[in-house]
Design a protein around this motif. Structure first.
Motif, PDB file in Angstrom:
ATOM      1  N   ALA A  27       0.850  -1.188   0.000  1.00  0.00           N
ATOM      2  CA  ALA A  27       0.000   0.000   0.000  1.00  0.00           C
ATOM      3  C   ALA A  27       0.881   1.232   0.000  1.00  0.00           C
ATOM      4  O   ALA A  27       2.003   1.200   0.514  1.00  0.00           O
ATOM      5  CB  ALA A  27      -0.923   0.014   1.207  1.00  0.00           C
TER       6      ALA A  27
ATOM      7  N   ILE B 264       0.633   5.862   0.105  1.00  0.00           N
ATOM      8  CA  ILE B 264      -0.195   7.034   0.341  1.00  0.00           C
ATOM      9  C   ILE B 264       0.629   8.277   0.059  1.00  0.00           C
ATOM     10  O   ILE B 264       1.785   8.385   0.496  1.00  0.00           O
ATOM     11  CB  ILE B 264      -0.753   7.031   1.783  1.00  0.00           C
ATOM     12  CG1 ILE B 264      -1.693   8.213   2.011  1.00  0.00           C
ATOM     13  CG2 ILE B 264       0.353   6.993   2.827  1.00  0.00           C
ATOM     14  CD1 ILE B 264      -2.516   8.103   3.296  1.00  0.00           C
TER      15      ILE B 264
ATOM     16  N   THR C  74      -4.452   7.042  -1.836  1.00  0.00           N
ATOM     17  CA  THR C  74      -3.968   5.713  -1.463  1.00  0.00           C
ATOM     18  C   THR C  74      -4.005   4.735  -2.630  1.00  0.00           C
ATOM     19  O   THR C  74      -4.766   4.904  -3.592  1.00  0.00           O
ATOM     20  CB  THR C  74      -4.803   5.131  -0.311  1.00  0.00           C
ATOM     21  OG1 THR C  74      -6.168   5.041  -0.718  1.00  0.00           O
ATOM     22  CG2 THR C  74      -4.696   5.998   0.928  1.00  0.00           C
TER      23      THR C  74
ATOM     24  N   TYR D 157      -3.568   0.261  -3.135  1.00  0.00           N
ATOM     25  CA  TYR D 157      -3.400  -1.027  -2.472  1.00  0.00           C
ATOM     26  C   TYR D 157      -3.198  -2.133  -3.500  1.00  0.00           C
ATOM     27  O   TYR D 157      -3.790  -2.109  -4.582  1.00  0.00           O
ATOM     28  CB  TYR D 157      -4.645  -1.376  -1.645  1.00  0.00           C
ATOM     29  CG  TYR D 157      -4.942  -0.447  -0.500  1.00  0.00           C
ATOM     30  CD1 TYR D 157      -5.774   0.653  -0.675  1.00  0.00           C
ATOM     31  CD2 TYR D 157      -4.398  -0.680   0.769  1.00  0.00           C
ATOM     32  CE1 TYR D 157      -6.050   1.506   0.382  1.00  0.00           C
ATOM     33  CE2 TYR D 157      -4.686   0.158   1.829  1.00  0.00           C
ATOM     34  CZ  TYR D 157      -5.506   1.255   1.622  1.00  0.00           C
ATOM     35  OH  TYR D 157      -5.789   2.096   2.671  1.00  0.00           O
TER      36      TYR D 157
ATOM     37  N   SER E 168      -2.536   4.904   6.396  1.00  0.00           N
ATOM     38  CA  SER E 168      -2.821   6.293   6.758  1.00  0.00           C
ATOM     39  C   SER E 168      -1.507   6.962   7.125  1.00  0.00           C
ATOM     40  O   SER E 168      -0.485   6.295   7.298  1.00  0.00           O
ATOM     41  CB  SER E 168      -3.813   6.357   7.928  1.00  0.00           C
ATOM     42  OG  SER E 168      -3.282   5.707   9.069  1.00  0.00           O
TER      43      SER E 168
END
Length: 115
Positions: A49, A51, A57, A59, A70
């Motif tokens: 993942a 960000i 984001t 994945y 996050s």
């Protein structure tokens, strides 16, 4: 120079949860992308993942709906909440920070999912 320090790995039974954290220190420019990669024995390292500084984001398909990434920009920290863990999630998880042509890696943290 940028240093990345991961924490939160460990051993968990299938269906359990873990939360990984990665704190970045040093001279950090924005915008940047932070992420988590993993490498299982005998396999290539893969992106789990990522960000961006603005919160976009991405994945890998196998973790969608189970993992949540996050970040706290004020703390230069990225998190990976991992739920409904499966044995195939077992790997060393590496934190990554990318900006332009520069890439930085953490030392890795082991996640083992087994009954």
């Amino acid at each position: 120079q940028v240093q990345l320090v991961e924490s939160g790995g460990g051993f968990v039974q299938p269906g359990g949860s873990l939360r990984l954290s990665c704190a970045a220190s040093g001279i950090i420019f924005s915008p940047n992308t932070m992420g988590w990669y993993r490498q299982a024995p005998g396999k290539e390292r893969e992106l789990v993942a990522s960000i961006t500084s603005s919160g976009i984001t991405n994945y890998v398909q196998s973790v969608k709906g189970r993992f949540t990434i996050s970040r706290d920009n004020a703390k230069n920290t990225v998190y990976l909440q991992m739920n409904s863990l499966k044995p195939e999630d077992t790997a060393v998880y590496y934190c990554n920070l990318r900006r332009l042509v520069s890439t930085y890696w953490g030392q890795g943290t082991q996640v083992t999912v087994s009954s």
